[in-house]
Scaffold this motif. Structure first.
Motif, PDB file in Angstrom:
ATOM      1  N   LEU A 123       0.824  -1.205   0.000  1.00 51.20           N
ATOM      2  CA  LEU A 123       0.000   0.000   0.000  1.00 51.20           C
ATOM      3  C   LEU A 123       0.865   1.265   0.000  1.00 51.20           C
ATOM      4  CD1 LEU A 123      -2.808  -1.019   2.531  1.00 51.20           C
ATOM      5  CD2 LEU A 123      -2.658  -1.432   0.071  1.00 51.20           C
ATOM      6  N   PRO A 124       0.405   2.328  -0.667  1.00 51.16           N
ATOM      7  CA  PRO A 124       1.198   3.568  -0.785  1.00 51.16           C
ATOM      8  C   PRO A 124       1.082   4.440   0.456  1.00 51.16           C
ATOM      9  CG  PRO A 124      -0.870   3.809  -1.961  1.00 51.16           C
ATOM     10  CD  PRO A 124      -0.859   2.403  -1.439  1.00 51.16           C
ATOM     11  N   SER A 138       8.016  13.870  -6.052  1.00 48.33           N
ATOM     12  CA  SER A 138       7.220  13.297  -7.132  1.00 48.33           C
ATOM     13  C   SER A 138       6.279  12.200  -6.642  1.00 48.33           C
ATOM     14  CB  SER A 138       8.135  12.729  -8.222  1.00 48.33           C
ATOM     15  OG  SER A 138       8.901  11.641  -7.728  1.00 48.33           O
ATOM     16  N   ILE A 139       6.583  11.577  -5.484  1.00 52.86           N
ATOM     17  CA  ILE A 139       5.707  10.517  -4.982  1.00 52.86           C
ATOM     18  C   ILE A 139       4.621  11.073  -4.061  1.00 52.86           C
ATOM     19  CG2 ILE A 139       7.625   8.867  -5.064  1.00 52.86           C
ATOM     20  CD1 ILE A 139       7.514   8.886  -1.945  1.00 52.86           C
ATOM     21  N   LYS A 140       4.746  12.352  -3.714  1.00 54.23           N
ATOM     22  CA  LYS A 140       3.790  12.940  -2.785  1.00 54.23           C
ATOM     23  C   LYS A 140       2.407  13.001  -3.413  1.00 54.23           C
ATOM     24  CE  LYS A 140       3.184  16.890   0.310  1.00 54.23           C
ATOM     25  NZ  LYS A 140       3.771  18.158   0.798  1.00 54.23           N
ATOM     26  N   LYS A 141       1.419  12.543  -2.660  1.00 56.73           N
ATOM     27  CA  LYS A 141       0.054  12.534  -3.162  1.00 56.73           C
ATOM     28  C   LYS A 141      -0.903  12.593  -1.974  1.00 56.73           C
ATOM     29  CE  LYS A 141      -2.810  10.145  -6.605  1.00 56.73           C
ATOM     30  NZ  LYS A 141      -2.936   8.966  -7.490  1.00 56.73           N
ATOM     31  N   LEU A 142      -2.046  13.208  -2.163  1.00 60.19           N
ATOM     32  CA  LEU A 142      -3.013  13.392  -1.084  1.00 60.19           C
ATOM     33  C   LEU A 142      -4.103  12.326  -1.070  1.00 60.19           C
ATOM     34  CD1 LEU A 142      -3.494  17.262  -1.350  1.00 60.19           C
ATOM     35  CD2 LEU A 142      -1.858  15.995   0.069  1.00 60.19           C
ATOM     36  N   THR A 143      -4.125  11.468  -2.088  1.00 61.14           N
ATOM     37  CA  THR A 143      -5.216  10.503  -2.207  1.00 61.14           C
ATOM     38  C   THR A 143      -4.706   9.073  -2.339  1.00 61.14           C
ATOM     39  OG1 THR A 143      -5.306  10.706  -4.610  1.00 61.14           O
ATOM     40  CG2 THR A 143      -6.686  12.223  -3.313  1.00 61.14           C
ATOM     41  N   MET A 144      -5.652   8.156  -2.260  1.00 56.37           N
ATOM     42  CA  MET A 144      -5.400   6.733  -2.478  1.00 56.37           C
ATOM     43  C   MET A 144      -6.691   6.123  -3.004  1.00 56.37           C
ATOM     44  SD  MET A 144      -5.645   5.128   1.383  1.00 56.37           S
ATOM     45  CE  MET A 144      -7.183   5.216   2.322  1.00 56.37           C
ATOM     46  N   PRO A 145      -6.617   4.980  -3.684  1.00 59.57           N
ATOM     47  CA  PRO A 145      -7.851   4.309  -4.093  1.00 59.57           C
ATOM     48  C   PRO A 145      -8.557   3.731  -2.876  1.00 59.57           C
ATOM     49  CG  PRO A 145      -5.930   2.989  -4.688  1.00 59.57           C
ATOM     50  CD  PRO A 145      -5.408   4.302  -4.201  1.00 59.57           C
ATOM     51  N   VAL A 146      -9.861   3.750  -2.880  1.00 55.39           N
ATOM     52  CA  VAL A 146     -10.618   3.341  -1.704  1.00 55.39           C
ATOM     53  C   VAL A 146     -10.395   1.879  -1.335  1.00 55.39           C
ATOM     54  CG1 VAL A 146     -12.711   2.670  -2.944  1.00 55.39           C
ATOM     55  CG2 VAL A 146     -12.900   3.574  -0.622  1.00 55.39           C
ATOM     56  N   TRP A 147      -9.952   1.060  -2.286  1.00 54.24           N
ATOM     57  CA  TRP A 147      -9.729  -0.355  -1.968  1.00 54.24           C
ATOM     58  C   TRP A 147      -8.634  -0.536  -0.913  1.00 54.24           C
ATOM     59  CZ3 TRP A 147      -4.921  -2.326  -2.548  1.00 54.24           C
ATOM     60  CH2 TRP A 147      -4.088  -1.825  -3.553  1.00 54.24           C
ATOM     61  N   CYS A 148      -7.726   0.439  -0.790  1.00 57.68           N
ATOM     62  CA  CYS A 148      -6.670   0.332   0.231  1.00 57.68           C
ATOM     63  C   CYS A 148      -7.286   0.243   1.627  1.00 57.68           C
ATOM     64  CB  CYS A 148      -5.740   1.535   0.146  1.00 57.68           C
ATOM     65  SG  CYS A 148      -4.762   1.618  -1.372  1.00 57.68           S
ATOM     66  N   ALA A 149      -8.337   1.034   1.855  1.00 59.57           N
ATOM     67  CA  ALA A 149      -9.011   0.987   3.148  1.00 59.57           C
ATOM     68  C   ALA A 149      -9.810  -0.298   3.304  1.00 59.57           C
ATOM     69  CB  ALA A 149      -9.923   2.201   3.303  1.00 59.57           C
ATOM     70  N   VAL A 289      -2.402  -5.278  -8.475  1.00 58.43           N
ATOM     71  CA  VAL A 289      -2.130  -5.681  -7.097  1.00 58.43           C
ATOM     72  C   VAL A 289      -3.404  -6.174  -6.426  1.00 58.43           C
ATOM     73  CG1 VAL A 289      -1.413  -4.864  -4.814  1.00 58.43           C
ATOM     74  CG2 VAL A 289      -0.159  -4.135  -6.840  1.00 58.43           C
ATOM     75  N   LEU A 290      -4.499  -5.460  -6.647  1.00 55.67           N
ATOM     76  CA  LEU A 290      -5.772  -5.850  -6.044  1.00 55.67           C
ATOM     77  C   LEU A 290      -6.252  -7.185  -6.582  1.00 55.67           C
ATOM     78  CD1 LEU A 290      -8.258  -5.262  -4.289  1.00 55.67           C
ATOM     79  CD2 LEU A 290      -9.220  -4.008  -6.237  1.00 55.67           C
ATOM     80  N   TYR A 291      -6.239  -7.341  -7.896  1.00 56.84           N
ATOM     81  CA  TYR A 291      -6.785  -8.542  -8.522  1.00 56.84           C
ATOM     82  C   TYR A 291      -5.911  -9.778  -8.330  1.00 56.84           C
ATOM     83  CZ  TYR A 291     -10.385  -5.814 -10.972  1.00 56.84           C
ATOM     84  OH  TYR A 291     -11.452  -5.022 -11.294  1.00 56.84           O
TER      85      TYR A 291
END
Length: 441
Positions: A123-124, A138-149, A289-291
């Motif tokens: 997970l990121p 460059s890797i900084k980001k404020l979001t993630m896909p909801v599947w991580c939660a 990764v999810l699948y």
């Protein structure tokens, strides 16, 4: 399925990474300071590794102190988000080594910690509030896909569900186990008087079932979330005080961050983090990764705790299928085991000095568990083989579950040193009984 890839604020994942790293450091440095490393990995001449991993033994001398100190340092680096995948990956490998290295002090939260570290590696969690993001914007980001939660929610749901299911057996439902557990865990005479009352230990027994079964559903719904949080704090703090089970109560509480709205976690823990608008773009981040990892992984997690239903006998007695199944704090096993060692050449009986080869803790753990008794028999055979003697090893083991009458656990006519351990089916040398207490042939 597209909803799983909706972008949300990654505050819960970032906060959980910080909590996790801190708890990893507490667990591993604490293992040194409390004497756990010494009693389990330094004092013993050898450890009861998980079967098939007998080659995995502690480092010589004070090596295991350095081993755990390294893990503690890595935990702090995970907390800080420094070279996140390298530090967490190395911690996971080292923790797996420590986990599979010994089972005298087996604990389910050691296994859960291993699984969560594995999940978090994918997970990121280092995209914000991390040294990695500061050094590499460059890797900084404020979001993630909801599947991580949802992956984390799925994992903790599996743990709680099977923990509740395992409690539906007579020794728990009649309060026998909780009565004995509380009587041995509490030192205060006043508290012991209260906790020995039938109404109290029955309340604890059924409250445990209700909590494990309902806490996740209650956390998922906004109207019941506050109730679930309060119940979680009370439940886990009570366990922390009475059972003294290390970081597990706090580790379990840390999963709560994934049940609350991400914006709430941002406001509570990361106030300087910019507010983000949900991105409902078609970009499917982490699809492979999810699948190809997480879905098979979760299916495996759902199946592993069911395997004891396919193994002949009651898992409470045989222990076959007990581990990796979230059968937590369920029973007290007491008993004794005597080994009869026969020299195959002369037919004479030989002596093996347990006092010089096992610590008292190892001997107590081994005497009631079939897998460890089997391993001990093989260890005895190997030790005598070094002396040029070929021996047969028989075990006379008598065990009680939750204070019930003692019964013979191992067939005393089977040479355990020549017997096979079956990973997936019942080992015939473990004696089975029917409900009337008669031996099942």
């Amino acid at each position: 399925m597209n909803r799983l890839f909706r972008q949300i604020d990654n505050a819960p994942l970032v906060v959980f990474r910080i909590f996790l790293g801190f708890l990893l450091a507490c667990e591993t440095f604490g293992a040194i300071l409390t004497g756990w490393v010494k009693s389990n990995l330094i004092d013993p001449k050898f450890t009861f590794s998980h079967i098939g991993m007998d080659w995995l033994q502690p480092l010589p001398g004070n090596g295991m102190y350095w081993y755990f100190a390294t893990m503690g340092t890595l935990g702090l680096l995970v907390m800080a988000g420094y070279k996140y995948r390298w530090t967490l990956g190395l911690f996971t490998v080292l923790w797996a080594g420590a986990y599979f290295m010994q089972k005298t002090s087996y604990n389910n939260h050691y296994y859960l910690l291993l699984l969560v570290c594995l999940i978090m590696w994918f997970l990121p969690a280092n995209r914000y509030a991390s040294i990695d993001a500061r050094q590499n914007p460059s890797i900084k980001k404020l979001t993630m896909p909801v599947w991580c939660a949802w992956v984390m929610i799925a994992q903790v749901s599996i743990v709680y569900f099977y923990a509740s299911l395992a409690k539906f057996y007579p020794g728990w439902l009649d309060g026998t186990f909780t009565r004995d557990l509380l009587s041995h865990s509490v030192t205060s005479p006043a508290l012991r008087t209260i906790m020995s009352q039938k109404w109290f230990y029955l309340f604890i027994a059924y409250a445990g079932i209700a909590f494990d079964l309902l806490v996740v559903p209650f956390l998922l719904f906004r109207r019941t979330r506050a109730i679930a949080l309060i119940a979680s704090v009370i439940f886990h703090i009570f366990n922390a005080i009475t059972l003294q089970i290390g970081i597990f109560p706090f580790f379990a509480l840390s999963f709560v961050v994934f049940f609350y709205p991400p914006e709430t976690m941002r406001r509570l823990f990361l106030r300087k983090k910019p507010k983000v608008t949900e991105d409902i773009s078609g970009y499917q981040e982490g699809k492979k990764v999810l699948y190809y990892f997480f879905i098979p992984y979760l299916v495996l997690q759902l199946l592993l705790p069911l395997r004891h239903y396919l193994i002949k006998g009651d898992v409470l007695w045989t222990e076959e299928g007990h581990r990796l199944s979230w059968r937590m704090m369920l029973r007290a096993r007491t008993g004794n085991t005597d080994f009869r060692i026969i020299d195959k050449k002369t037919g004479g009986r030989l002596f093996y000095n347990f006092n010089t080869n096992l610590t008292r803790k190892q001997e107590n753990g081994m005497e009631t568990r079939p897998d460890m008794i089997w391993q001990m028999a093989h260890r005895i055979r190997k030790d005598f083989a070094k002396q040029g003697k070929d021996v047969a090893v028989y075990a006379d083991a008598n065990v009680s579950i939750n204070g019930s009458p003692y019964k013979r656990l191992i067939d005393p006519n089977v040479d355990l040193a020549a017997a096979r351990w079956d990973y997936f089916f019942h080992c015939d040398w473990v004696i089975l009984y029917d409900e009337a207490g008669n031996v099942v042939r």
